[in-house]
Scaffold this motif. Structure first.
Motif, PDB file in Angstrom:
ATOM      1  N   THR A   1       0.862  -1.189   0.000  1.00 21.27           N
ATOM      2  CA  THR A   1       0.000   0.000   0.000  1.00 21.27           C
ATOM      3  C   THR A   1       0.896   1.237   0.000  1.00 21.27           C
ATOM      4  O   THR A   1       2.037   1.201   0.465  1.00 21.27           O
TER       5      THR A   1
ATOM      6  N   ALA B   1      -3.557  10.803  -1.586  1.00 20.89           N
ATOM      7  CA  ALA B   1      -3.755   9.684  -2.517  1.00 20.89           C
ATOM      8  C   ALA B   1      -3.431   8.392  -1.790  1.00 20.89           C
ATOM      9  O   ALA B   1      -2.563   8.354  -0.915  1.00 20.89           O
ATOM     10  N   HIS B   2      -4.166   7.341  -2.147  1.00 18.81           N
ATOM     11  CA  HIS B   2      -3.932   6.018  -1.562  1.00 18.81           C
ATOM     12  C   HIS B   2      -3.971   4.978  -2.661  1.00 18.81           C
ATOM     13  O   HIS B   2      -4.814   5.030  -3.564  1.00 18.81           O
ATOM     14  N   PHE B   3      -3.043   4.020  -2.586  1.00 19.47           N
ATOM     15  CA  PHE B   3      -3.044   2.888  -3.499  1.00 19.47           C
ATOM     16  C   PHE B   3      -2.954   1.610  -2.670  1.00 19.47           C
ATOM     17  O   PHE B   3      -2.122   1.499  -1.762  1.00 19.47           O
TER      18      PHE B   3
ATOM     19  N   GLY C   1      -7.150   2.666  -6.475  1.00 17.80           N
ATOM     20  CA  GLY C   1      -6.394   3.914  -6.486  1.00 17.80           C
ATOM     21  C   GLY C   1      -7.321   5.051  -6.092  1.00 17.80           C
ATOM     22  O   GLY C   1      -8.364   5.263  -6.718  1.00 17.80           O
ATOM     23  N   GLN C   2      -6.973   5.785  -5.040  1.00 18.85           N
ATOM     24  CA  GLN C   2      -7.880   6.770  -4.437  1.00 18.85           C
ATOM     25  C   GLN C   2      -7.245   8.152  -4.407  1.00 18.85           C
ATOM     26  O   GLN C   2      -6.075   8.304  -4.070  1.00 18.85           O
TER      27      GLN C   2
ATOM     28  N   ARG D   1     -12.417   6.655  -5.505  1.00 17.61           N
ATOM     29  CA  ARG D   1     -11.521   5.504  -5.662  1.00 17.61           C
ATOM     30  C   ARG D   1     -11.914   4.757  -6.936  1.00 17.61           C
ATOM     31  O   ARG D   1     -13.083   4.421  -7.133  1.00 17.61           O
TER      32      ARG D   1
END
Length: 515
Positions: free
Chosen positions: A113, A127-129, A189-190, A208
């Motif tokens: 992550t 952002a988040h993955f 992906g966010q 997302r």
């Protein structure tokens, strides 16, 4: 046996580690050491608390996380009886008491992550993955009880026929070969944007994109009857030896090999709203993820399983549920070195559309309660401990079967954070889940008598009509067996029990950088 239940293992291959049965919430190593992250202020707020990102220090923040997850799934099954002997006891190599354990292993040795955030005076972005659903591979080397119960009926069918002819049993057991492997990755992906309304209140809006990719591979082969003389013979051959060539031909497709190799893919969008209110020692936050409409397109290299769900070109509904989370963080000491966290999650699983509306079998929505504590024992060292209770809304267990294997659980996580430089820290953690075993008792094991009886009745009726029309010829032996078989099968005991259990261990390490 037209629809051999390869799916019983395939859907078990989803490897969610925490969260609802369709979602993964273990999206950071900080979560592993304290799962109550819903109101925590940290870089992993890019997933858990997007509005809380605004309370980080101005500048850029980055977190790189690697988790390794290992699971086992066990189903201990007993099924049916004939002459006071379990039908599973007739299987070649099975325990003499007929109680058999089917084991599956799932692993995700590298579960990455990433979180990134930029904080300005009023605006902030993150952002988040991560792998927000599925997340691993699972293999069942010996199939499952839901299929073996159908193979276990072969000696019953044969002995019913042989007793009608000779008054003696011809079958002593059965054998078969089965393997299933599955893989699921729901990659998310966010992106989030937030605004500081004032010094206490932040709002955020995010989206997302979820891309799902799966593969299911499996087979059921070499279904044989073990005769009283020790021979392994397939059913059509044995029926032919009993002077039943027409019946042998008519049922040949019931016990033929089954193979499946299917890839699925699809994508969906998840809107996300967040709010965070911070005042003094208290911080309160909430997040609302709307339902993700997800449709998976099949690309099947081979599907002779009889399962239309995996037909080539077919589109399968696989929604991810609406999720509502909320949390509270309380800072206990003046130096802010001790923090207590609680949280709750609500997964609207009953409103997330699945294939043939399987979600309707749930007793209710899923929910979680979480709690944890963090203590800065030194300026350079933080230790933490947390727990999580997960309830999947199984109700009386109608949803719980070989095809859907989830049980309620308790989880415990602990770990530490080490500040190795002024702007750099390392997290290490371990997360263990303790599943609550579940016993499902069935008067008719996985509706075997109803399904198998119906299929045999359909086949025998078709043969009878064809004989009456002069299209085929039935020998006197075949006429005798066909008249007695449905009634005789209905008298056998097909009650059974499945005991479901699992294990789950997750290890993690991450690097946090501020710049």
């Amino acid at each position: 046996m037209r629809k051999l239940t390869l799916a019983a293992a395939l859907l078990l291959c989803a490897s969610a580690h925490a969260g609802g049965y369709l979602t993964n919430t273990n999206q950071s190593v900080a979560f592993l050491r304290n799962p109550a992250r819903d109101a925590a202020i940290g870089i992993d707020g890019a997933y858990f608390n997007p509005a809380g990102i605004g309370f980080l220090s101005r500048g850029w923040h980055l977190s790189l996380n690697i988790e390794s997850a290992y699971q086992t799934r066990e189903i201990t099954s007993s099924f049916g009886s004939v002459n006071n002997r379990s039908l599973f006891a007739l299987g070649q190599g099975n325990p003499s008491d007929g109680v058999k354990t089917f084991k599956g292993k799932a692993q995700a040795p590298v579960f990455p992550t990433l979180d990134l955030a930029a904080v300005y005076n009023k605006w902030f972005f993150s952002a988040h993955f991560g792998i927000t659903g599925g997340g691993g591979k699972c293999a069942y080397n010996n199939g499952l009880g839901s299929f073996e119960s159908q193979v276990a009926m072969l000696p019953v069918i044969v002995n019913t026929a042989s007793n009608a002819i000779t008054g003696q049993n011809a079958a002593a057991g059965y054998s078969y070969n089965s393997y299933v492997r599955g893989r699921q990755y729901y990659i998310g992906g966010q992106l989030n944007a937030g605004y500081k309304i004032n010094s206490k209140l932040n709002l955020s809006l995010g989206v997302r994109a979820v891309y799902a990719t799966t593969n299911y591979y499996g087979y059921v082969r070499d279904m044989k009857v073990i005769t009283t003389t020790g021979q392994a013979v397939d059913l059509p051959t044995l029926l032919t030896q009993f002077n039943m060539p027409t019946l042998a031909k008519g049922v040949s497709n019931l016990t033929g090999d089954r193979n499946l190799n299917c890839d699925q893919s699809g994508w969906g969008i998840t809107p996300i709203l967040g709010i965070d209110w911070k005042s003094g020692r208290w911080n309160l936050a909430a997040k609302w993820e709307l339902k993700t409409r997800l449709r998976l397109k099949n690309k099947s290299g081979e599907n002779t399983s009889g399962l239309e769900e995996f037909d080539d070109g077919k589109t399968i509904p696989a929604d991810l549920p609406t999720i509502l989370t909320g949390g509270i963080q309380y800072t206990a000491l003046n130096d802010s070195s001790l923090r207590f966290n609680v949280g709750a999650h609500w997964f609207r699983d009953k409103a997330a559309t699945q294939y043939k509306h399987r979600e309707n079998k749930l007793g209710g929505d899923g929910f979680e309660f979480l709690g944890g504590v963090e203590w800065d024992v030194k300026k350079w060292a933080t230790v933490s401990l947390g727990a999580q209770y997960t309830n999947y809304g199984l109700g009386k267990g109608d949803f719980l079967n070989n095809i859907s294997f989830v049980t309620d659980s308790w989880s415990l996580g602990f770990g530490a954070k080490f500040q190795i430089r002024k702007n750099m820290a390392i997290n290490v953690a371990y997360f263990k889940t303790f599943y609550l075993g579940f016993d499902k008792h069935m008067k008719d094991y996985n509706d075997l008598k109803a399904n198998l009886g119906g299929q045999l009745s359909e086949k025998l009726t078709a043969l009878g009509k064809a004989a009456a029309a002069g299209q085929i010829h039935l020998t006197p032996t075949e006429q005798t067996v066909m008249s007695k078989l449905p009634t005789a099968l209905g008298t056998f005991n097909t009650a059974g029990t499945d005991h479901f259990d699992r294990t789950n261990d997750v290890f993690g390490v991450s690097l946090d950088i501020n710049f």
